[in-house]
Motif scaffolding. Structure first.
Motif, mmCIF file in Angstrom:
data_model
loop_
_atom_site.group_PDB
_atom_site.id
_atom_site.type_symbol
_atom_site.label_atom_id
_atom_site.label_comp_id
_atom_site.label_asym_id
_atom_site.label_seq_id
_atom_site.Cartn_x
_atom_site.Cartn_y
_atom_site.Cartn_z
ATOM 1 N N ARG A 1 0.916 -1.145 0.064
ATOM 2 C CA ARG A 1 -0.061 0.156 0.124
ATOM 3 C C ARG A 1 0.957 1.362 -0.153
ATOM 4 N N GLN A 2 1.748 1.272 0.897
ATOM 5 C CA GLN A 2 2.820 2.341 0.822
ATOM 6 C C GLN A 2 3.520 2.548 -0.384
ATOM 7 N N ALA A 3 4.048 1.525 -1.028
ATOM 8 C CA ALA A 3 4.762 1.447 -2.273
ATOM 9 C C ALA A 3 3.749 2.095 -3.213
ATOM 10 N N LEU A 4 2.515 1.475 -3.371
ATOM 11 C CA LEU A 4 1.420 2.018 -4.511
ATOM 12 C C LEU A 4 1.330 3.493 -4.147
ATOM 13 N N SER A 5 1.159 3.919 -2.900
ATOM 14 C CA SER A 5 0.752 5.154 -2.912
ATOM 15 C C SER A 5 1.881 6.057 -3.296
ATOM 16 N N ALA A 6 3.219 5.586 -3.056
ATOM 17 C CA ALA A 6 4.342 6.477 -3.492
ATOM 18 C C ALA A 6 4.188 6.346 -4.984
ATOM 19 N N ILE A 7 4.210 5.361 -5.530
ATOM 20 C CA ILE A 7 4.198 5.311 -6.974
ATOM 21 C C ILE A 7 3.007 6.326 -7.630
ATOM 22 N N PHE A 8 1.792 6.289 -7.030
ATOM 23 C CA PHE A 8 0.723 6.757 -7.312
ATOM 24 C C PHE A 8 0.736 8.415 -7.369
ATOM 25 N N ASP A 9 1.578 8.859 -6.368
ATOM 26 C CA ASP A 9 1.824 10.249 -6.490
ATOM 27 C C ASP A 9 3.208 10.729 -7.054
ATOM 28 N N THR A 10 3.854 9.649 -7.499
ATOM 29 C CA THR A 10 5.132 10.356 -8.128
ATOM 30 C C THR A 10 5.223 10.177 -9.662
ATOM 31 N N VAL A 11 4.454 9.131 -10.213
ATOM 32 C CA VAL A 11 4.387 9.074 -11.528
ATOM 33 C C VAL A 11 3.956 10.394 -12.267
ATOM 34 N N ASN A 12 4.437 10.786 -13.445
ATOM 35 C CA ASN A 12 4.080 11.980 -14.258
ATOM 36 C C ASN A 12 2.835 11.805 -15.195
#
Length: 490
Positions: free
Chosen positions: A142-153
């Motif tokens: 969940r934390q990894a997906l949340s980080a990816i969710f907010d990091t991708v352009n």
């Protein structure tokens, strides 16, 4: 040690037949009496256990905690305690037990012995351990997906089954300002400064979020956003449905990619191609006209006449290529204009077959038409002739001596179906979806050095789409191909 009580015999029966492990423990920790359930749990017989203290059958890592509580009870600080600990089975493996202990005192308050009840919770503990590990993994994911969710352009948006916005990432929040400067209500279909590729303002039904909320799935849906035409940004949206375990519709996920630079580059490219093609077309037409005048002369040497014929043929090929490039540019810009009239498609098909017949005879390929005597549809006759010419000439070109090409025409439920089938070289499965891309030429085509630009099928696809129709392909390598065009009858 003698255990005295008014109900001594009843106590012994209770101890022996209890389904839960039970034991009486002396003040020194020795097991005074053990029941059958405890023996089964730890893999000992009653005599073996009665010769041991609880210290010997406790896992070393849990012994200090157990001893600490044991001493607290003996010292009168507590009367009972409960803890989860590991026992050692006779074969050495740990057994998790839920231990409940009470200190029994005599009438004068002096300690007599402990009553211990041990419930085997090994399976429960293992389940809880797996559950903890699973929860930790889920939390990490969940934390990894949340980080990816907010990091991708890429702008990401989740909507529920009613079209309400559930979650969006940072990138999508940033891009919402341009189309919705006054703010967004968080519901699919809200109107804003959002425009179709041709510049028309989008309706609610056109909006990507509204289409996704209605259950549509799509890729690369292109549009422009922004009030000022000079500062607009282009986006490409894709959507997928979110479904529950039973397949029920729960909402949709959308991805938004800004493609402004790409769209502007494509626009410049299309303008350049169109301009160059127009500039080439005029002098080529002039050259072809003078070559035709020269070919009509009777006073030319024999070798000169042959050379003029070669120049004519190649000029015509170059002019056809320029026309193809222009058509591709027009289609890409959405400027493929149709002039619809009542057209006898049977006549059109027969003319196309007659045009390709000489090439088919030279190649040893059988070519025939299967069409009704007359079939009229409201279409752009010259554009549909391009469609049939391209498909028929390709079928002949990619067939070998002894192969056959059949052109079929029919009316089906208010639509016109045109099939061009061949028994030629066929198309590899990984190339079937690419054949209509501009300038695409398959591996077999290049390998066999078959001439062509790779524009014909792209033009066919554009013309068919402009008529509101579809083109499909079925092919098997080494067995042949069938192109099917379906257009409204008008």
């Amino acid at each position: 040690m003698e255990v005295a009580s008014d109900g001594g015999e009843l106590w012994r029966l209770t101890l022996q037949y209890s389904p839960v492990g039970m034991t009486l423990v002396g003040l020194d920790g020795r097991l005074l009496m053990v029941n059958h359930a405890l023996c089964e749990m730890l893999g000992y017989d009653a005599e073996e256990l009665s010769q041991r203290g609880f210290q010997e059958i406790t896992h070393p890592e849990d012994l200090d905690t157990d001893l600490e509580h044991f001493e607290l009870a003996l010292n009168g600080v507590i009367d009972s305690y409960r803890l989860r600990k590991r026992y050692l089975h006779s074969d050495g493996h740990p057994v998790w037990g839920d231990l409940s202990v009470a200190l029994v005192r005599d009438a004068g308050g002096e300690p007599l012995h402990f009553v211990s009840q041990i419930l085997d919770v090994s399976e429960q503990h293992e389940y809880e351990q797996r559950l903890r590990e699973t929860n930790e993994e889920l939390q990490h994911e969940r934390q990894a997906l949340s980080a990816i969710f907010d990091t991708v352009n890429v702008g990401l948006l989740l909507i529920d089954q009613d079209g309400r916005y559930e979650r969006m990432n940072r990138r999508h929040q940033e891009t919402m300002q341009l189309p919705f400067p006054e703010g967004h209500a968080g519901e699919a279909g809200q109107l804003g400064h959002v425009y179709l590729p041709d510049g028309r303002l989008m309706t609610s039904e056109d909006m990507p979020s509204y289409r996704a909320a209605r259950g549509e799935e799509f890729d690369d849906y292109t549009y422009w956003v922004g009030d000022d035409p000079g500062d607009r940004a282009a986006f490409s949206a894709s959507a997928r449905q979110v479904r529950g375990p039973a397949g029920e519709h729960l909402g949709a996920a959308l991805a938004y990619q800004e493609i402004t630079d790409l769209m502007r580059a494509m626009r410049v490219k299309d303008q350049f191609v169109s301009s160059v093609s127009h500039e080439l077309r005029t002098p080529l037409t002039t050259v072809l006209g003078y070559l035709e005048l020269l070919s009509d002369r009777t006073d030319l040497p024999v070798d000169a006449a042959g050379q003029i014929e070669i120049a004519q043929r190649n000029t015509q090929r170059l002019l056809a290529l320029v026309s193809d490039v222009l058509d591709v540019a027009r289609a890409g810009a959405g400027h493929l204009v149709l002039t619809r009239t009542a057209t006898d498609l049977t006549a059109l098909v027969r003319e196309a077959v007659e045009t390709s017949a000489p090439m088919a005879r030279r190649s040893g390929v059988s070519l025939r038409a299967d069409a009704p005597d007359r079939l009229v549809a409201v279409v752009d006759g010259s554009r549909m002739r391009q469609v049939v010419d391209n498909l028929v000439s390709n079928a002949v070109k990619y067939s070998e001596r002894g192969d056959a090409v059949t052109v079929s025409l029919r009316r089906v439920d208010g639509a016109i179906e045109l099939d061009v089938a061949d028994t030629g070289i066929g198309i590899p499965p990984d190339e079937v979806d690419l054949v209509c891309d501009p300038f695409f030429r398959g591996g077999k085509v290049v390998e066999r050095q078959i001439s062509g630009t790779g524009l014909g099928l792209n033009i066919v696809k554009s013309i068919v789409a402009a008529h509101g129709g579809t083109i499909s392909l079925e092919s098997e390598l080494g067995r042949g191909s069938t192109f099917r065009v379906v257009v409204p009858a008008g």
